[in-house]
Design an enzyme around this catalytic site. Structure first.
Site, PDB file in Angstrom:
ATOM      1  N   GLU A   1      -5.717  -2.926  -1.728  1.00 39.55           N
ATOM      2  CA  GLU A   1      -6.270  -4.047  -0.965  1.00 39.55           C
ATOM      3  C   GLU A   1      -7.397  -4.757  -1.712  1.00 39.55           C
ATOM      4  O   GLU A   1      -7.914  -5.773  -1.271  1.00 39.55           O
ATOM      5  CB  GLU A   1      -6.816  -3.544   0.377  1.00 39.55           C
ATOM      6  CG  GLU A   1      -5.754  -3.180   1.404  1.00 39.55           C
ATOM      7  CD  GLU A   1      -5.316  -1.718   1.314  1.00 39.55           C
ATOM      8  OE1 GLU A   1      -5.467  -1.118   0.223  1.00 39.55           O
ATOM      9  OE2 GLU A   1      -4.824  -1.199   2.321  1.00 39.55           O
ATOM     10  N   THR A  51       0.857  -1.185   0.000  1.00 47.15           N
ATOM     11  CA  THR A  51       0.000   0.000   0.000  1.00 47.15           C
ATOM     12  C   THR A  51       0.889   1.229   0.000  1.00 47.15           C
ATOM     13  O   THR A  51       1.998   1.209   0.530  1.00 47.15           O
ATOM     14  CB  THR A  51      -0.867   0.051   1.273  1.00 47.15           C
ATOM     15  OG1 THR A  51       0.017   0.045   2.396  1.00 47.15           O
ATOM     16  CG2 THR A  51      -1.793  -1.141   1.362  1.00 47.15           C
ATOM     17  N   LYS A 106     -13.734  18.620   9.604  1.00 42.94           N
ATOM     18  CA  LYS A 106     -14.769  18.688  10.633  1.00 42.94           C
ATOM     19  C   LYS A 106     -14.832  20.124  11.137  1.00 42.94           C
ATOM     20  O   LYS A 106     -13.939  20.577  11.829  1.00 42.94           O
ATOM     21  CB  LYS A 106     -14.474  17.710  11.757  1.00 42.94           C
ATOM     22  CG  LYS A 106     -14.754  16.278  11.321  1.00 42.94           C
ATOM     23  CD  LYS A 106     -13.912  15.265  12.051  1.00 42.94           C
ATOM     24  CE  LYS A 106     -13.832  13.985  11.265  1.00 42.94           C
ATOM     25  NZ  LYS A 106     -12.473  13.621  10.855  1.00 42.94           N
TER      26      LYS A 106
HETATM   27  P1  AMP Z   1      -4.497   2.882  -3.638  1.00 43.54           P
HETATM   28  O1  AMP Z   1      -4.516   1.702  -2.758  1.00 43.54           O
HETATM   29  O2  AMP Z   1      -3.192   3.588  -3.675  1.00 43.54           O
HETATM   30  O3  AMP Z   1      -4.964   2.542  -4.993  1.00 43.54           O
HETATM   31  O4  AMP Z   1      -5.513   3.943  -3.027  1.00 43.54           O
HETATM   32  C1  AMP Z   1      -6.844   3.619  -2.792  1.00 43.54           C
HETATM   33  C2  AMP Z   1      -7.635   4.848  -2.424  1.00 43.54           C
HETATM   34  O5  AMP Z   1      -7.643   5.771  -3.526  1.00 43.54           O
HETATM   35  C3  AMP Z   1      -9.087   4.593  -2.158  1.00 43.54           C
HETATM   36  O6  AMP Z   1      -9.318   4.084  -0.871  1.00 43.54           O
HETATM   37  C4  AMP Z   1      -9.694   5.974  -2.380  1.00 43.54           C
HETATM   38  O7  AMP Z   1      -9.518   6.800  -1.250  1.00 43.54           O
HETATM   39  C5  AMP Z   1      -8.848   6.516  -3.508  1.00 43.54           C
HETATM   40  N1  AMP Z   1      -9.548   6.347  -4.788  1.00 43.54           N
HETATM   41  C6  AMP Z   1      -9.352   5.401  -5.719  1.00 43.54           C
HETATM   42  N2  AMP Z   1     -10.173   5.593  -6.769  1.00 43.54           N
HETATM   43  C7  AMP Z   1     -10.925   6.676  -6.495  1.00 43.54           C
HETATM   44  C8  AMP Z   1     -11.975   7.381  -7.164  1.00 43.54           C
HETATM   45  N3  AMP Z   1     -12.409   7.025  -8.375  1.00 43.54           N
HETATM   46  N4  AMP Z   1     -12.512   8.455  -6.541  1.00 43.54           N
HETATM   47  C9  AMP Z   1     -12.096   8.848  -5.319  1.00 43.54           C
HETATM   48  N5  AMP Z   1     -11.112   8.232  -4.652  1.00 43.54           N
HETATM   49  C10 AMP Z   1     -10.532   7.164  -5.218  1.00 43.54           C
END
Ligand code: AMP
Length: 535
Positions: free
Chosen positions: A328, A184, A436
């Site tokens: 994940e 991650t 917030k």
């Molecule tokens: P990663 O594991 O680096 O791919 O990050 C995942 C996170 O990216 C998710 O939990 C979201 O917070 C954000 N994310 C991924 N796709 C989107 C999307 N289309 N719109 C908003 N946030 C997104």
């Protein structure tokens, strides 16, 4: 009862064997790290992957061993994914954009035995090698003529492939064995490893090909700009093999001019990338008056997609679909493919739906919960933490003692979202980014998406900044063309947002910081502007 179905473990090499048998001549075209365009086919890549698997086995790589790649999207990287997992080892795709300390941590934590890397990363590997005790072999993903001189004892990828047995038998694996590993890109704490099994990879690839998912077929020419080191290029190297799609790969090039040329020259009809990449491409098109040839669909994920970006693509005749997921989740969770009911809505309402993250694909269950853990209504209004479960969603992190899920198998995504009666999910914010203010919540994503709709604003970040009276107040930080003033931005925001959402200040900057996967680096912004409002 007698009778039944065959035992046919879902393992990654079956995807490649399928492509080799049924789509052997389909193209894999890529910009090479050494320069120029390299043209090959699924058939050739399948043969070379098998040789690579044999050669890795010859180096002593065995079942369960981790083998890392630090590589751009190239045909060789595709071979690595299949070759490594075909020996029973685990393809650990490492993000080369991370800092040295993170890379050292990740490679050591994974105990990678071999690292295969592109020529771009020779200095990086020379710097890190003394700090990587687990690594026995460093392999440069190039041919003999381009091998660098180095203080390290480097192996040449093409020599290795040539030495491998063309008749190597894929290792007979159980489908629950690990095929891939990705860490991650956590902005706080150490990154955590997510192990993908053969089964989860194949199930996810099969789901990905679906018409309302990536819609991949033998006539698709797909460009996954999303890197393989960011959750396996969102499944494309696997899904395209199942579907027999042609792959177009941008190698080390992410600049808008090169991507545009590649899309046009190679007849790409479908491409996927994070919003920042598309932002660059749209600006390039606006500046040059160019077009994107036969591209008719783009998928955007990784961060929220502003309405202005969807409209800009529509102006080029290109449909945008939003994709939400995470490391994940292999990564696909939801896709914004419209239902007939949504397709029939008036344009404004359709656009509003397109800014949502979409509906769960089969294989992903979702729910939102309140602070007490109770499920919230699917009414499109109530928002809470988004929980997911399914066969390609993490159960436990790599080498972790505790599960990553609750007792009922739900994984907390860390996102805050709404879900409506049709199943459309809308991300309100990352739980840690939500602002917030006076006991109410303000969505930084909504504010950012509204701000980039202001003509001349290129990119926007909104963070919560400590405030003496309201706890936190929003601060808007923008990258804009020189003519844009603070009053322009405020005049754009006022009619579009609730009065109390109006940012307390607007800061103009030349650049915004991004993470290694192209997301806004809000931790850095929060640290920089902590005292901005005297909180
Ligand atoms: P990663 O594991 O680096 O791919 O990050 C995942 C996170 O990216 C998710 O939990 C979201 O917070 C954000 N994310 C991924 N796709 C989107 C999307 N289309 N719109 C908003 N946030 C997104």
């Amino acid at each position: 009862m007698r009778g039944g179905m065959q035992e046919w473990p879902l393992v990654t090499w079956r995807l490649l064997d399928h492509a080799a048998r049924n789509h052997a001549e389909r193209a894999i075209v890529g910009l090479a790290v050494e320069g120029g365009t390299h043209r090959t086919t699924w058939g050739a890549v399948a043969g070379r992957s098998r040789r690579l698997a044999a050669a890795l086995a010859g180096l002593g790589v065995g079942r369960g061993d981790r083998v890392a790649t630090l590589a751009w999207n190239t045909w060789r990287h595709v071979e690595c994914l299949y070759g490594i997992s075909g020996t029973g080892a685990v393809a650990h795709t490492v993000n080369p954009r991370l800092f040295d300390d993170q890379l050292t941590y990740i490679i050591t934590d994974a105990a990678d035995r071999v690292v295969l890397f592109d020529l771009s990363f020779v200095p990086l590997i020379e710097r890190l090698a003394p700090r990587l005790p687990s690594v026995e072999h460093f392999v440069v993903l190039t041919d003999r003529t381009h091998m660098p001189t180095s203080t390290l004892d480097l192996l040449c990828y093409e020599d290795l492939v040539a030495s491998g047995d063309a008749d190597f038998a894929w290792v007979d694996l159980g489908e629950d064995e690990a095929a891939g590993l990705c860490y991650t890109s956590g902005t706080t704490g150490n990154p955590k490893g997510v192990l993908y099994s053969h089964r989860s990879t194949v199930l996810h690839a099969l789901a990905a090909t679906g018409v309302d998912v990536l819609a991949l077929g033998a006539r698709t020419r797909v460009l996954p700009v999303a890197p393989m080191f960011h959750v396996n290029a969102w499944s494309v190297p696997y899904a395209a093999a199942a579907a027999g799609s042609a792959l177009v790969l941008n190698g080390p090039h992410f600049d808008a001019a090169t991507l545009t040329r590649l899309i046009v020259d190679e007849g790409v009809d479908f491409a996927m990338a994070v919003p920042t990449v598309w932002l660059g491409v749209l600006q390039h098109l606006a500046a040059t008056g160019g077009d994107l040839g036969g591209l008719n669909r783009v998928f955007i994920g990784g961060s929220a997609v502003p309405a202005s970006m969807i409209e800009a693509f529509a102006g080029h005749g290109i449909a945008v679909s939003q994709l939400w997921g995470m490391t994940e989740m292999s990564p696909i969770g939801t896709i914004g493919a419209p239902t007939p009911e949504v397709a029939a809505l008036p344009p404004d309402a359709r656009l509003a739906m397109a800014t949502k993250q979409g509906r769960a694909v089969f294989g992903v269950e979702m729910k939102i919960v309140g602070d007490d853990g109770g499920e919230l209504p699917r009414d499109g209004v109530a928002f809470g933490r988004l929980l997911v479960r399914g066969p390609w969603i993490v159960d436990a992190y790599f080498e972790a003692d505790a599960p990553a899920t609750d007792a009922d198998g739900w994984f907390d995504t860390g996102d805050v979202a709404t879900i409506d009666a049709r199943g459309y999910m809308g991300i309100v914010d990352r739980a840690k980014d939500v602002i917030k203010s006076g006991g109410e919540w303000i969505s930084s994503i909504d504010l950012e998406n509204t701000a980039v709709g202001c003509p001349g604003v290129r990119e926007a970040a909104v963070i919560g900044v400590p405030h003496p009276k309201w706890d936190e107040r929003p601060l808007l930080i923008v990258v804009a063309e020189p003519h844009v003033t603070r009053d322009d931005v405020i005049a754009h925001l006022v009619p579009r947002i609730a009065r109390w959402w109006l940012p307390d200040d607007i800061v103009f900057v030349a650049d915004l910081p991004h993470t290694a996967t192209g997301k806004l680096l809000k931790t850095e912004l929060r640290a920089t502007y902590r005292d901005h409002l005297g909180g």
